[in-house]
Structures are given as structure tokens and as C-alpha cells.
Design a protein around this motif. Structure first.
Motif, PDB file in Angstrom:
ATOM      1  N   PHE A 127      -4.468  11.453   9.236  1.00  0.00           N
ATOM      2  CA  PHE A 127      -3.702  10.511   8.410  1.00  0.00           C
ATOM      3  C   PHE A 127      -2.755   9.700   9.291  1.00  0.00           C
ATOM      4  N   SER A 171       3.538   5.732   2.310  1.00  0.00           N
ATOM      5  CA  SER A 171       3.504   6.881   1.396  1.00  0.00           C
ATOM      6  C   SER A 171       4.664   6.840   0.407  1.00  0.00           C
ATOM      7  N   SER A 197      -4.096  11.736   1.703  1.00  0.00           N
ATOM      8  CA  SER A 197      -3.517  10.490   1.204  1.00  0.00           C
ATOM      9  C   SER A 197      -3.252  10.557  -0.302  1.00  0.00           C
ATOM     10  N   ALA A 256      -0.325   7.921  -0.817  1.00  0.00           N
ATOM     11  CA  ALA A 256      -0.547   6.786   0.084  1.00  0.00           C
ATOM     12  C   ALA A 256      -1.724   5.983  -0.475  1.00  0.00           C
TER      13      ALA A 256
END
Length: 309
Positions: free
Chosen positions: A146, A55, A172, A177
Motif C-alpha cells: 500500500f 486515507s 485500502s 483509501a
């Protein structure tokens, strides 16, 4: 009115008024964790190095480049040299996720401040010393999904249901991410929308705040296109209108589609599920002349005012 009853103010210090402490995650609460993430009513004890790996959001946060961290005087973290296991998400063009275990270590090299902009995120509260981070705009269940992807060894996104995939997609995108976002987007595109799964899509999207995030807005547009095409068939029109009312698709309820409404809507079982207002609009169409005849007789065979139609 008698004042004999007890009208004393409730004690603000009672346990019923105190905030409920978050519950520990049963899936992701590790003894060797280096940071705690609190999402809704759940606290996750996880590893900074792993979050940074997947991330950009957390990578920027943990290098002290965000204004919240700067305002608190938080210095960029130093390497803890603690290996953590993770999965590597493969190139999404392959159509699958290859799972491989790799050791991840925090970098000793400080972040280049010129390459990382200070980002203002008012929806994130960073506690002093980065012991705890509160993410206010995410769903606890979706954040757990996640984490499942970056911690578990055997994750196949294609096998997950639509609702969970939508949650991972939103999370995400929010956390920047990219690899997980692209893989999830690919998995959703692989699911061809039809009458067997369209309800999963519209119900899944219905739980998010408007305006929708870009990734979810594009999927909603695909649902609208599916319904537009379905309106071409008289036997599916009432079903589409029911979805439009139930899950807030006002663009499908306009007069633009009036000509596609069935001539006898009451024969459809879904008709009774529509609002009284929409039922009235559909029935009023039965009295509208579509052939332009002003006299009582001589209406076209397809005109609702033809007694034989």
C-alpha cells in the motif's frame, strides 16, 4: 520419582521471554518521517500528510476525532508545512494509473467536527502524542505494498500478481483509501478468471480470516461462479472438487452437484488427491440407479447399474 533435578521456575526477565522488537522497514523508513506505523513485526516511519492525502482512516485519526485520541487527550495536529512527494491515482475508468508527482502540505484549517464522526476502532491502539500507531488487523507485507503505491513514481497495478492485488484491495478498503481501492478493484476485474489463474485467486483468498471483508467476499463469489460453470464439464468436475476441499468451498461439495459428478471418477488423476470420504461418495454413485428400474436387468444405457455403462 526423584526430585533431584533442577525444577526451578524459568526467569521471566530472561531475553528469551522478552517481546521481539519490531524491525525497521527496509522500504519505508524515512529520516524526516512524522509518524511511525507498526504492523505485525515491522515499523514504518512515514509521513502523516501523505497518509492523510490518500486515507480517510488516517485523516480522521490525525485530526483527533476518534474516541481513542479523545480519551488520550490528543489535540488535533497543527500544520508542519513539510512538503512530501506522492503520486496521484487517476480516475479508474481510464483503465490505467497515471503517475504524477505533486507537493503535499498539511492544511492549516482545523477539521470540521460536525463533518467527521467519532469512530470507535478497538483494533487500533494510538500511543500518546501519536508517536506510534499499531494496526493489529493488517498484514505487514500488504501494508508495505500500500505504501509502495503512494510513495513510488512508477506503479502499474495491472502488472502486479493476484495475491498482492488482493492484499492492496483489503488494506485500502480497511484504511478507507477510496482512490487506491477503486484502482485495485479495476485491476482485478481486468484479470479474467480461467484455469491458468483461478488457483492464484483461491489461494490468495484462503489466507484471510472469515468472515471475509466485503471486497474479498465478492471475489470469492466470482470464484464460486467460475467453479459452478466448470462443473458442467465431466472432465473438470474432479478438479473442482479438489479445489473445494483444499480451500474450503463447502457449497460445491453438496448433493446439489451430485448429478454432475463423472460416472468413472477414478479415471481422473485428481481423484487420488481427494479425501477418502469424498472418494467414497463418488464411488457410491456408481451403485445408484438413475433410471428407476427395480429389477437387475433393463437399466438405461446411461444408468450406472447397467453392466455395459
Amino acid at each position: 520419582m526423584s526430585d533431584s533435578g533442577d525444577h526451578s521456575e524459568p526467569n521471566s526477565a530472561t531475553s528469551s521471554d522478552s517481546p521481539t522488537p519490531p524491525l525497521q522497514s527496509t522500504a519505508h523508513f524515512y529520516d524526516d518521517a512524522t509518524v511511525r506505523i507498526i504492523v505485525e513485526h515491522t515499523v514504518f516511519a512515514v509521513h502523516k500528510s501523505l497518509l492523510k492525502k490518500f486515507s480517510k482512516y488516517f485523516d480522521t485519526m490525525f485530526t483527533g476525532q476518534w474516541r481513542e485520541a479523545q480519551a488520550l487527550g490528543i489535540k488535533p495536529e497543527v500544520s508542519q508545512k513539510q512538503p512530501v512527494h506522492a503520486i496521484a491515482v487517476s480516475d479508474v475508468t481510464t483503465g490505467a494509473l497515471e503517475q504524477s508527482v505533486e507537493a503535499i502540505e498539511d492544511s492549516n484549517v482545523p477539521a470540521d467536527a460536525e463533518k467527521v464522526e467519532a469512530i470507535e476502532r478497538p483494533d487500533v491502539t494510538v500511543a500518546p502524542l501519536l508517536n506510534e500507531i499499531f494496526l493489529e488487523d493488517l498484514d505487514g507485507e500488504h501494508f508495505e505494498s500500500f505504501l509502495d503505491i503512494i510513495y513510488e513514481f512508477n506503479v502499474n497495478l495491472i502488472t502486479l500478481n493476484v495475491s498482492k492485488l488482493l492484499g492492496i484491495l483489503f488494506t485500502s478498503e480497511y484504511l478507507l483509501a477510496d482512490r487506491i481501492f477503486n484502482a485495485t478493484k479495476f485491476a482485478l476485474r481486468a484479470i479474467k478468471k480461467d484455469w491458468r489463474n483461478i488457483a492464484e485467486f483461491v489461494r490468495g483468498l484462503h489466507g484471510y480470516k472469515e468472515p471475509l471483508a466485503p471486497c474479498l467476499a465478492s471475489i470469492r463469489s466470482e470464484c464460486v461462479e467460475f467453479f459452478r460453470n466448470a462443473m458442467q464439464y465431466e472432465d473438470r468436475c474432479i478438479r473442482v472438487l479438489h479445489f473445494a476441499e483444499s480451500y474450503h468451498y463447502p457449497e460445491l461439495l453438496t448433493d446439489e452437484f451430485k448429478e454432475k459428478w463423472p460416472r468413472k471418477p477414478f479415471l481422473d488423476l485428481s481423484f487420488q488427491n481427494l479425501s477418502i470420504e469424498l472418494q467414497h461418495r463418488l464411488l457410491m454413485k456408481l451403485t445408484e440407479c438413475t433410471c428407476g428400474k427395480a429389477e437387475p436387468k433393463g437399466h438405461a444405457a446411461t444408468c450406472p447399474r447397467n453392466p455395459t455403462s
